[in-house]
Design a protein around this motif. Structure first.
Motif, PDB file in Angstrom:
ATOM      1  N   PHE A 151     -13.986  23.682  31.695  1.00 30.45           N
ATOM      2  CA  PHE A 151     -14.269  22.337  32.181  1.00 30.45           C
ATOM      3  C   PHE A 151     -15.701  22.147  32.670  1.00 30.45           C
ATOM      4  O   PHE A 151     -16.067  21.089  33.132  1.00 30.45           O
ATOM      5  CB  PHE A 151     -13.233  21.882  33.206  1.00 30.45           C
ATOM      6  N   GLY A 152     -16.524  23.161  32.480  1.00 30.38           N
ATOM      7  CA  GLY A 152     -17.920  23.012  32.848  1.00 30.38           C
ATOM      8  C   GLY A 152     -18.576  21.846  32.114  1.00 30.38           C
ATOM      9  O   GLY A 152     -19.292  21.036  32.713  1.00 30.38           O
ATOM     10  N   PHE A 170     -17.334  18.551  33.309  1.00 31.10           N
ATOM     11  CA  PHE A 170     -17.858  18.311  34.644  1.00 31.10           C
ATOM     12  C   PHE A 170     -19.292  17.803  34.579  1.00 31.10           C
ATOM     13  O   PHE A 170     -19.668  16.855  35.271  1.00 31.10           O
ATOM     14  CB  PHE A 170     -17.801  19.606  35.452  1.00 31.10           C
ATOM     15  N   PRO A 192      -8.176  20.295  32.693  1.00 34.64           N
ATOM     16  CA  PRO A 192      -8.895  21.013  33.760  1.00 34.64           C
ATOM     17  C   PRO A 192      -9.555  20.046  34.741  1.00 34.64           C
ATOM     18  O   PRO A 192      -9.601  20.327  35.952  1.00 34.64           O
ATOM     19  CB  PRO A 192      -9.943  21.829  32.992  1.00 34.64           C
ATOM     20  N   ILE A 221      -6.897  18.807  37.054  1.00 32.01           N
ATOM     21  CA  ILE A 221      -6.569  19.820  38.059  1.00 32.01           C
ATOM     22  C   ILE A 221      -7.599  19.792  39.175  1.00 32.01           C
ATOM     23  O   ILE A 221      -7.267  19.779  40.367  1.00 32.01           O
ATOM     24  CB  ILE A 221      -6.539  21.221  37.410  1.00 32.01           C
ATOM     25  N   TYR A 222      -8.872  19.745  38.775  1.00 27.79           N
ATOM     26  CA  TYR A 222      -9.947  19.753  39.765  1.00 27.79           C
ATOM     27  C   TYR A 222      -9.834  18.542  40.689  1.00 27.79           C
ATOM     28  O   TYR A 222      -9.934  18.658  41.916  1.00 27.79           O
ATOM     29  CB  TYR A 222     -11.296  19.758  39.047  1.00 27.79           C
ATOM     30  N   PHE A 229      -6.911  18.752  43.062  1.00 25.18           N
ATOM     31  CA  PHE A 229      -7.096  19.750  44.104  1.00 25.18           C
ATOM     32  C   PHE A 229      -8.128  19.299  45.133  1.00 25.18           C
ATOM     33  O   PHE A 229      -7.869  19.329  46.335  1.00 25.18           O
ATOM     34  CB  PHE A 229      -7.516  21.079  43.474  1.00 25.18           C
ATOM     35  N   THR A 230      -9.294  18.847  44.668  1.00 28.74           N
ATOM     36  CA  THR A 230     -10.380  18.585  45.612  1.00 28.74           C
ATOM     37  C   THR A 230     -10.306  17.193  46.227  1.00 28.74           C
ATOM     38  O   THR A 230     -10.512  17.042  47.424  1.00 28.74           O
ATOM     39  CB  THR A 230     -11.754  18.750  44.944  1.00 28.74           C
ATOM     40  N   LEU A 275      -2.022  19.859  46.168  1.00 30.04           N
ATOM     41  CA  LEU A 275      -1.999  21.261  45.792  1.00 30.04           C
ATOM     42  C   LEU A 275      -0.860  21.592  44.836  1.00 30.04           C
ATOM     43  O   LEU A 275      -1.026  22.335  43.877  1.00 30.04           O
ATOM     44  CB  LEU A 275      -1.879  22.110  47.065  1.00 30.04           C
ATOM     45  N   ALA A 285      -1.695  20.413  41.321  1.00 24.86           N
ATOM     46  CA  ALA A 285      -2.796  21.202  40.782  1.00 24.86           C
ATOM     47  C   ALA A 285      -2.314  22.600  40.396  1.00 24.86           C
ATOM     48  O   ALA A 285      -2.643  23.104  39.313  1.00 24.86           O
ATOM     49  CB  ALA A 285      -3.925  21.310  41.800  1.00 24.86           C
ATOM     50  N   ALA A 286      -1.500  23.211  41.250  1.00 24.59           N
ATOM     51  CA  ALA A 286      -1.000  24.555  40.979  1.00 24.59           C
ATOM     52  C   ALA A 286      -0.089  24.558  39.764  1.00 24.59           C
ATOM     53  O   ALA A 286      -0.209  25.415  38.878  1.00 24.59           O
ATOM     54  CB  ALA A 286      -0.274  25.101  42.197  1.00 24.59           C
ATOM     55  N   SER A 306      -2.155  24.081  36.636  1.00 27.14           N
ATOM     56  CA  SER A 306      -2.940  25.286  36.344  1.00 27.14           C
ATOM     57  C   SER A 306      -2.080  26.361  35.723  1.00 27.14           C
ATOM     58  O   SER A 306      -2.454  26.998  34.733  1.00 27.14           O
ATOM     59  CB  SER A 306      -3.545  25.858  37.620  1.00 27.14           C
TER      60      SER A 306
END
Lengths: 263, 263, 325
Positions: B206-207, B210, B220, B223-224, B227-228, B233, B236-237, B240
């Motif tokens: 996911f770079g 992003f 991804p 998920i990010y 989570f953030t 959680l 996201a978990a 993942s």
């Protein structure tokens, strides 16, 4: 020999793809040393952006280097012995262990990182330490060291060489240091270059693992891409290239050397 | 020291790292989702949409990369000309560029100030910008995947027995016939392996997404965000864990199909 | 400083349960060269590795060097020299490095080690090659380096595992002679594994012919050739015919048969092949039984001719028929 139309079509397409891969790199490098990217190269060349980036983000470069070298040290220390054991044992257990050890490559970094946070995020000061990132990098990079060394070990007549050394009276440390290690140096070198390169560029995990006190180069880059002007982002990227391109070139050199020696 | 004991001691550190920093975290991840997490992701349509676009991008990446890498790889493996080495070095240079840098390179290529935009503007057309969309992401993943896939294809092409092609030609096969009946079947295991890696990488990385930093809704990124930003959680978990399971399964299946050639 | 080797009740069973070597007793005299001869999978290499200390015998087996029980001593402490089929030369060391390795790991002083290496280089006709890399050596040179490496530390026993099998025929012959001369001049106890009967005959003071994990017969080359203990030995050591005679079945070597043209002879010539020293004649009788005879290249009967087969001179007897027991 006269080249047919097939050759020129192939060459043209290959050049096009090379341009696709290389032109953005060049554009980024130039932007990093251009006074004003909007005006273009006519605005003159400058190191101003590089200096400014270093002032603000130099710490990320140093931290990334520290993590990469630590990752290298740990993967060497635990990866080479593991590869040796896996090369010497043919059984099902050994194959299962090998399978397990390379698994982290197949799982997205963000999943592993989230798991690490869940498991250890609340343990002492670990979350705020660079060692937390190190743990992630070691798990992710170990398979590359393992595979690289294992490939060389399996191409050797390892069992024969060790038996020959034993017949000459060599104890295990003597033959491991004197015969096994020197003959896998190519694999160790290739693995080391790969590990350092991957650790320096690791982002998928590190974005979740890092804290404001442990910001690595790629995390800083991502920040720069969203927050800074193009020239700064490009200058930052240039610093990254300066680190990573020699490593990648060395990797190409090591691979071609291995191929030559293998023939 | 007995051999078995020594082997156990040598491999223990690697196994300990694997257990502590991969298996335990992944176990935590699996349970952290809880029944709620898994129910949510299975019932809410937006996760399904995200899954669909993730798979779409991954499949597209795989198809395009394989086509390009096969064409270029066969060309480079079967012809010799001055400058071939340099071209190959350029094509494999981005081998370990991190996704986040690749994302930035896509912006340099197809962003608002990118090469494509400037060229199209100079030619009197509109400013063409497609970096910040699924196409931009696709472009980035193709960029990311070409070097590695190319190396795999070339290695396989150089191992093909040239006599097979000569035999086919002696029997009257056309160039296309040779490609379809000899070259592609010979490359199939390598293509399967390389394709699986493309697919898994494009699913889990996911770079790039992003760095492109917009409303690209691949898993991804979801998920990010969960989570953030939303501190969700459980979801996201759960996401993942399923994502990790899926990429691992794709790679394991491909390795089975290609006889161990896949990483 | 050569030693006598004694094996008592040594067998070897693989973890899967298959038996590589049935328990056997074996005595090798000090200074003797014993050749272990047999097809692949007969247990000859396993037996060699038991003597070397690379394998441990099944429970109850014992290996003695001059009465000293070395069963639990690993190879690195048995002080043996070993030459491997693949040579297993260390690619990271040059020729001198390989030859001197056994001296270095045993802590021999540097000057003494260098003298010994020079001595070995001269003895093996490798003068001037000390600094050469292994991959730059020919097959024959590698073989010599492997031998020199094994001999340099003056081992108690020299063990050779098919050392010539990777070489072409002419080189093999030459090196076989060199090894023969070397073993005699060193007077070292040697065990030599091969599947080549010519090699076995040329090198062995005694030969142990092995079959399916057992020693089928042990004796001099002449013993095995002229008085083979069973069909296996007869077939493996030289070529043999099975011949029905009034006294019973006999094993007869092709070169011990002679042919005489005879319209009333029992055999017809099927094929005559010129092999150089002899002509190999394939014969068949009315019942379809085949016989091979090696005869001099003089007036050889042509295919289709009828002949009588004589076995003049010494005819072959099996051990069982010859010995009173």
């Amino acid at each position: 020999m006269r080249r047919g139309i097939g050759f020129w079509t192939g060459l043209g397409f290959t050049l096009l793809i090379s341009a696709f891969l290389i032109l953005p790199v060049l554009a980024s490098v130039i932007a990093g040393v251009t006074a004003n990217q909007f005006v273009g190269l006519s605005s003159g060349l400058t190191t101003r952006w590089l200096v400014e980036v270093w002032a603000n983000y130099g710490g990320t470069v140093l931290l990334s280097l520290r993590i990469a070298l630590a990752t290298l040290a740990v993967t060497l220390l635990i990866g080479i012995p593991a590869a040796y054991v896996l090369a010497r044992h043919a059984g099902v257990t050994a194959r299962l262990v090998e399978e397990a050890l390379v698994m982290p490559v197949a799982v997205p970094g963000i999943a592993t990182a989230l798991g690490l946070i869940l498991a250890y995020g609340a343990v002492g000061d670990l979350r705020a330490s660079w060692l937390f990132i190190l743990a992630g990098h070691v798990v992710f990079c170990l398979p590359f060291m393992l595979r690289s060394v294992l490939a060389v070990l399996l191409a050797l007549d390892l069992k024969g060489l060790e038996e020959a050394a034993r017949a000459c009276g060599a104890s295990w440390p003597q033959r491991f240091l004197g015969v096994v290690l020197p003959n896998v140096s190519g694999g160790v070198l290739a693995g080391s270059l790969m590990v350092v390169t991957l650790s320096l560029g690791e982002f998928n995990m590190t974005l979740l693992l890092h804290t404001p006190f442990t910001r690595t180069l790629p995390v800083g880059l991502a920040d720069a891409y969203t927050a800074l002007r193009t020239e700064m982002a490009s200058a930052y990227t240039l610093i990254f290239f300066v680190l990573i391109v020699p490593l990648l070139s060395a990797m190409q050199w090591a691979a071609s050397r291995a191929e030559r020696l293998g023939r | 020291m007995p051999d078995r004991l020594r082997a156990a001691l040598l491999i223990a550190p690697a196994l300990a790292v694997f257990l502590a920093f991969f298996l335990v975290p992944l176990g935590q991840l699996a349970v952290a989702g809880g029944a709620g997490g898994y129910t949510t992701i299975l019932t809410e349509p937006r996760y399904w949409r995200s899954l669909a676009s993730t798979l779409l991008v991954a499949a597209g990446t795989t198809a395009i990369t394989l086509a390009i890498a096969t064409a270029v790889g066969l060309f480079l493996a079967r012809t010799r000309f001055p400058g071939r080495g340099t071209l190959l070095a350029l094509l494999t240079l981005p081998l370990a560029f991190p996704g986040v840098v690749v994302g930035y390179l896509v912006i340099m290529l197809a962003g608002r100030q990118g090469l494509v935009a400037n060229i199209s503007l100079a030619l009197g057309g509109d400013r063409i910008v497609f970096a910040y969309s699924l196409s931009g992401l696709l472009l980035g993943y193709v960029y990311f995947s070409i070097p590695r896939t190319l190396l795999t294809v070339m290695a396989a092409a150089e191992k093909l027995d040239p006599r097979l092609e000569e035999a086919a030609r002696s029997l009257g096969a056309s160039s296309f016939g040779v490609l379809r009946d000899v070259l592609l079947p010979g490359l199939a295991p390598a293509l399967t392996a390389a394709g699986a890696i493309c697919f898994a990488t494009a699913t889990g990385a996911f770079g790039t997404a992003f760095a492109l930093a917009s409303r690209i809704d691949v898993l991804p990124m979801v998920i990010y965000t969960e989570f953030t930003l939303q501190a969700n959680l459980a979801v996201a978990a759960a996401l993942s864990f399923l994502l990790g399971l899926a990429t691992w399964a794709v790679l394991a299946l491909a390795r089975g199909a290609s006889g161990g050639a896949a990483a | 400083m050569s030693v006598a080797i004694r094996l008592a009740g040594c067998g070897r069973t693989w973890p899967g349960g298959s038996i590589a070597l049935h328990p056997l007793d074996l005595d090798i005299a000090a200074g003797e060269t014993l050749v272990l001869l047999g097809p692949s999978g007969c247990g000859k290499t396993t037996l060699l590795r038991l003597i070397a200390g690379l394998e441990a015998p099944d429970a109850g087996g014992r290996v003695f060097f001059d009465g000293e029980d070395v069963t639990r001593l690993p190879i690195e402490r048995r002080h043996v020299g070993m030459v491997f089929q693949s040579y297993a030369l260390f690619p990271n060391m040059d020729v001198a490095g390989n030859i001197g390795y056994g001296l270095r790991v045993r802590g021999v002083a540097r000057a003494a080690a260098r003298r010994r290496v020079d001595e070995m280089l001269a003895m093996m006709r490798l003068d001037g090659l000390g600094g050469r890399r292994i991959e730059a050596l020919s097959g024959g040179q590698r073989q010599r380096v492997a031998l020199a490496r094994a001999i340099a530390p003056r081992p108690r026993v020299l063990l050779l595992d098919e050392p010539l099998s990777a070489l072409d025929a002419r080189l093999r012959e030459q090196l076989r002679q060199e090894i023969d001369a070397l073993l005699r001049s060193l007077g070292i106890t040697a065990v030599y594994v091969t599947h080549d009967q010519a090699e076995a005959m040329a090198l062995g003071d005694r030969i142990a012919a092995m079959e399916k994990g057992r020693i089928a017969q042990i004796g001099t080359g002449r013993d095995l050739y002229h008085r083979p203990a069973n069909d296996f030995v007869a077939g493996f050591v030289g070529d043999t015919n099975r011949l029905a005679t009034p006294e019973g079945e006999r094993l007869v070597r092709p070169e011990h048969l002679a042919l005489r043209r005879s319209a009333t002879g029992g055999f017809t010539v099927v094929q005559a092949t010129f092999l150089g020293p002899v002509v190999r004649v394939l014969l068949r009788d009315a019942a379809g039984r085949e016989l091979r005879a090696d005869v001099p290249d003089e007036d050889v009967p042509a295919p289709g001719e009828r002949v009588a087969v004589l076995f003049q001179g010494r005819s072959l007897e099996t051990e069982a028929a010859a010995s009173p027991a």
